[in-house]
Design a protein around this motif. Structure first.
Motif, PDB file in Angstrom:
ATOM      1  N   LYS A   6      32.927  31.658  25.526  1.00  0.00           N
ATOM      2  CA  LYS A   6      31.453  31.243  25.086  1.00  0.00           C
ATOM      3  C   LYS A   6      30.180  32.072  26.111  1.00  0.00           C
ATOM      4  O   LYS A   6      29.505  32.628  25.495  1.00  0.00           O
ATOM      5  N   HIS A   7      30.961  32.546  27.217  1.00  0.00           N
ATOM      6  CA  HIS A   7      30.073  33.530  27.938  1.00  0.00           C
ATOM      7  C   HIS A   7      30.089  34.818  27.590  1.00  0.00           C
ATOM      8  O   HIS A   7      28.921  35.551  27.373  1.00  0.00           O
ATOM      9  N   ALA A   8      31.048  35.466  27.000  1.00  0.00           N
ATOM     10  CA  ALA A   8      31.157  36.592  26.377  1.00  0.00           C
ATOM     11  C   ALA A   8      30.249  36.462  25.055  1.00  0.00           C
ATOM     12  O   ALA A   8      29.588  37.656  24.878  1.00  0.00           O
ATOM     13  N   LEU A   9      30.206  35.590  24.139  1.00  0.00           N
ATOM     14  CA  LEU A   9      29.305  35.365  23.054  1.00  0.00           C
ATOM     15  C   LEU A   9      27.903  35.349  23.413  1.00  0.00           C
ATOM     16  O   LEU A   9      26.989  35.756  22.809  1.00  0.00           O
ATOM     17  N   ASP A  10      27.640  34.529  24.402  1.00  0.00           N
ATOM     18  CA  ASP A  10      26.267  34.419  25.055  1.00  0.00           C
ATOM     19  C   ASP A  10      25.677  35.726  25.443  1.00  0.00           C
ATOM     20  O   ASP A  10      24.456  36.002  25.285  1.00  0.00           O
ATOM     21  N   CYS A  11      26.449  36.322  26.130  1.00  0.00           N
ATOM     22  CA  CYS A  11      26.005  37.804  26.676  1.00  0.00           C
ATOM     23  C   CYS A  11      25.627  38.625  25.372  1.00  0.00           C
ATOM     24  O   CYS A  11      24.854  39.300  25.419  1.00  0.00           O
ATOM     25  N   LEU A  12      26.539  38.803  24.264  1.00  0.00           N
ATOM     26  CA  LEU A  12      26.288  39.456  23.238  1.00  0.00           C
ATOM     27  C   LEU A  12      25.137  38.803  22.549  1.00  0.00           C
ATOM     28  O   LEU A  12      24.293  39.633  22.089  1.00  0.00           O
ATOM     29  N   LEU A  13      24.989  37.727  22.204  1.00  0.00           N
ATOM     30  CA  LEU A  13      23.654  37.248  21.723  1.00  0.00           C
ATOM     31  C   LEU A  13      22.385  37.554  22.364  1.00  0.00           C
ATOM     32  O   LEU A  13      21.377  37.672  21.934  1.00  0.00           O
ATOM     33  N   ASN A  14      22.749  37.481  23.712  1.00  0.00           N
ATOM     34  CA  ASN A  14      21.388  37.762  24.509  1.00  0.00           C
ATOM     35  C   ASN A  14      21.425  39.409  25.154  1.00  0.00           C
ATOM     36  O   ASN A  14      20.297  39.794  25.732  1.00  0.00           O
ATOM     37  N   ASN A  15      22.030  39.879  24.464  1.00  0.00           N
ATOM     38  CA  ASN A  15      21.888  41.535  24.991  1.00  0.00           C
ATOM     39  C   ASN A  15      22.248  41.933  26.259  1.00  0.00           C
ATOM     40  O   ASN A  15      21.425  42.515  26.673  1.00  0.00           O
ATOM     41  N   LYS A  16      23.123  41.077  26.954  1.00  0.00           N
ATOM     42  CA  LYS A  16      23.286  41.301  28.406  1.00  0.00           C
ATOM     43  C   LYS A  16      24.722  41.751  28.530  1.00  0.00           C
ATOM     44  O   LYS A  16      25.608  41.362  27.813  1.00  0.00           O
ATOM     45  N   GLU A  17      25.125  42.418  29.587  1.00  0.00           N
ATOM     46  CA  GLU A  17      26.311  43.092  29.867  1.00  0.00           C
ATOM     47  C   GLU A  17      27.148  41.800  30.351  1.00  0.00           C
ATOM     48  O   GLU A  17      26.559  41.110  31.231  1.00  0.00           O
ATOM     49  N   ASN A  18      28.517  41.798  30.155  1.00  0.00           N
ATOM     50  CA  ASN A  18      29.249  40.689  30.612  1.00  0.00           C
ATOM     51  C   ASN A  18      29.657  41.143  31.829  1.00  0.00           C
ATOM     52  O   ASN A  18      30.707  41.922  31.960  1.00  0.00           O
ATOM     53  N   GLN A  19      29.405  40.642  33.063  1.00  0.00           N
ATOM     54  CA  GLN A  19      29.688  40.797  34.371  1.00  0.00           C
ATOM     55  C   GLN A  19      31.171  39.940  34.461  1.00  0.00           C
ATOM     56  O   GLN A  19      31.600  40.334  35.787  1.00  0.00           O
ATOM     57  N   MET A  20      31.379  39.103  33.960  1.00  0.00           N
ATOM     58  CA  MET A  20      32.464  38.176  34.343  1.00  0.00           C
ATOM     59  C   MET A  20      33.829  38.967  33.894  1.00  0.00           C
ATOM     60  O   MET A  20      34.057  39.564  33.267  1.00  0.00           O
ATOM     61  N   PRO A  21      34.795  38.746  34.996  1.00  0.00           N
ATOM     62  CA  PRO A  21      36.201  39.546  34.712  1.00  0.00           C
ATOM     63  C   PRO A  21      36.728  39.124  33.607  1.00  0.00           C
ATOM     64  O   PRO A  21      36.714  37.713  33.264  1.00  0.00           O
ATOM     65  N   GLN A  22      37.364  40.014  32.887  1.00  0.00           N
ATOM     66  CA  GLN A  22      38.143  39.575  31.522  1.00  0.00           C
ATOM     67  C   GLN A  22      39.551  39.422  31.883  1.00  0.00           C
ATOM     68  O   GLN A  22      40.201  40.268  32.352  1.00  0.00           O
ATOM     69  N   LYS A  23      40.074  38.020  31.742  1.00  0.00           N
ATOM     70  CA  LYS A  23      41.256  37.737  32.154  1.00  0.00           C
ATOM     71  C   LYS A  23      42.050  37.700  30.870  1.00  0.00           C
ATOM     72  O   LYS A  23      41.723  37.304  29.826  1.00  0.00           O
ATOM     73  N   PRO A  24      43.420  38.253  30.980  1.00  0.00           N
ATOM     74  CA  PRO A  24      44.186  38.200  29.702  1.00  0.00           C
ATOM     75  C   PRO A  24      44.645  36.643  29.514  1.00  0.00           C
ATOM     76  O   PRO A  24      44.333  35.845  30.119  1.00  0.00           O
ATOM     77  N   SER A  25      44.675  36.575  28.082  1.00  0.00           N
ATOM     78  CA  SER A  25      45.215  35.149  27.540  1.00  0.00           C
ATOM     79  C   SER A  25      46.665  35.185  27.873  1.00  0.00           C
ATOM     80  O   SER A  25      47.321  36.265  28.381  1.00  0.00           O
ATOM     81  N   ILE A  26      47.048  33.647  28.032  1.00  0.00           N
ATOM     82  CA  ILE A  26      48.510  33.418  28.370  1.00  0.00           C
ATOM     83  C   ILE A  26      48.875  32.629  26.917  1.00  0.00           C
ATOM     84  O   ILE A  26      48.294  31.656  26.866  1.00  0.00           O
ATOM     85  N   GLY A  27      49.965  32.955  26.563  1.00  0.00           N
ATOM     86  CA  GLY A  27      50.627  32.174  25.562  1.00  0.00           C
ATOM     87  C   GLY A  27      51.905  32.323  24.994  1.00  0.00           C
ATOM     88  O   GLY A  27      52.696  33.193  25.518  1.00  0.00           O
ATOM     89  N   CYS A  28      52.333  31.819  23.921  1.00  0.00           N
ATOM     90  CA  CYS A  28      53.617  32.409  23.220  1.00  0.00           C
ATOM     91  C   CYS A  28      53.568  33.740  22.778  1.00  0.00           C
ATOM     92  O   CYS A  28      52.501  33.866  22.175  1.00  0.00           O
ATOM     93  N   ASN A  29      54.710  34.470  22.764  1.00  0.00           N
ATOM     94  CA  ASN A  29      54.449  35.761  22.321  1.00  0.00           C
ATOM     95  C   ASN A  29      54.519  35.757  20.778  1.00  0.00           C
ATOM     96  O   ASN A  29      55.197  34.674  20.095  1.00  0.00           O
ATOM     97  N   ILE A  30      54.029  36.835  20.220  1.00  0.00           N
ATOM     98  CA  ILE A  30      53.810  36.928  18.672  1.00  0.00           C
ATOM     99  C   ILE A  30      55.513  37.134  18.190  1.00  0.00           C
ATOM    100  O   ILE A  30      56.275  37.692  18.900  1.00  0.00           O
ATOM    101  N   LYS A  31      55.811  36.349  17.152  1.00  0.00           N
ATOM    102  CA  LYS A  31      57.365  36.327  16.784  1.00  0.00           C
ATOM    103  C   LYS A  31      57.482  37.585  15.957  1.00  0.00           C
ATOM    104  O   LYS A  31      57.334  37.611  14.850  1.00  0.00           O
ATOM    105  N   TRP A  32      58.053  38.774  16.521  1.00  0.00           N
ATOM    106  CA  TRP A  32      58.330  39.709  15.604  1.00  0.00           C
ATOM    107  C   TRP A  32      59.256  39.966  14.994  1.00  0.00           C
ATOM    108  O   TRP A  32      60.351  39.387  15.095  1.00  0.00           O
ATOM    109  N   LYS A  33      59.135  40.526  13.627  1.00  0.00           N
ATOM    110  CA  LYS A  33      60.431  40.735  13.003  1.00  0.00           C
ATOM    111  C   LYS A  33      61.575  41.633  13.660  1.00  0.00           C
ATOM    112  O   LYS A  33      60.885  42.624  14.327  1.00  0.00           O
ATOM    113  N   ASN A  34      62.545  41.443  13.305  1.00  0.00           N
ATOM    114  CA  ASN A  34      63.633  42.327  13.901  1.00  0.00           C
ATOM    115  C   ASN A  34      63.722  43.550  13.028  1.00  0.00           C
ATOM    116  O   ASN A  34      63.388  43.798  12.210  1.00  0.00           O
TER     117      ASN A  34
END
Length: 185
Positions: free
Chosen positions: A157-185
């Motif tokens: 939401k902060h990233a989208l609000d910055c985009l809509l208000n034409n402001k630079e996003n100063q908040m650190p961008q952290k990686p998502s954490i989740g299940c790995n994409i299940k790649w084909k062999n």
């Protein structure tokens, strides 16, 4: 549950284009038809990942709120359905309708789109501006299944609000954490 982090595609990357089948409308959609006037959110998710299930309500709420502000939203599943049939297109349709996704839910059978975005996990979230330039990638917020932190969607939401208000996003961008994409062999 795997704890796979996002690869963090470099900011400034142009949005990889795609044409994929939407499992909700059963039509082919491309990036151009999905993108919003002010920007676009591309999310890699799937039906069964506990990390995605944990944030589904927030994804629906944020999607509805920001689509009304002319931000395009799309979810893509790229999992190998031969080994993970619960993520197949028919089940994607049922899941999307049950959860109430207000955005298309596309099936990336070849996994080429996930590779083009350097997606690693579900959920993996990308925000592009109105010129299709990556301005945010990473987590929805700090909440994870079982960590006791409420799901707020604050980072996205902060990233989208910055985009809509034409402001630079100063908040650190952290990686998502989740299940790995299940790649084909």
């Amino acid at each position: 549950m795997a704890n796979t982090p996002s690869n963090m595609l470099p900011l400034g990357t142009k949005a990889p284009k795609f044409t994929l089948r939407d499992t909700i409308s059963n039509t082919m959609l491309n990036f151009e038809s999905i993108k919003g006037k002010h920007g676009t959110v591309v999310m890699f998710i799937c039906n069964h990942c506990p990390f995605v299930l944990h944030v589904n309500d927030a994804l629906v709420s944020i999607g509805k709120t920001y689509q009304d502000k002319h931000i395009g939203f799309v979810a893509i599943s790229s999992n190998d359905v031969e080994n993970y049939p619960q993520d197949g297109p028919e089940k994607m349709t049922k899941h999307a309708k049950r959860v109430g996704y207000p955005f298309p839910y596309l099936y990336d059978e070849s996994q080429e789109i996930a590779k083009a975005y350097d997606a690693a996990c579900t959920p993996d979230i990308y925000v592009f501006d109105n010129e299709d330039t990556l301005i945010y990638r990473g987590q929805l917020d700090d909440s994870r299944p079982g960590n006791g932190i409420p799901v707020t969607g604050k980072d996205l939401k902060h990233a989208l609000d910055c985009l809509l208000n034409n402001k630079e996003n100063q908040m650190p961008q952290k990686p998502s954490i989740g299940c790995n994409i299940k790649w084909k062999n």
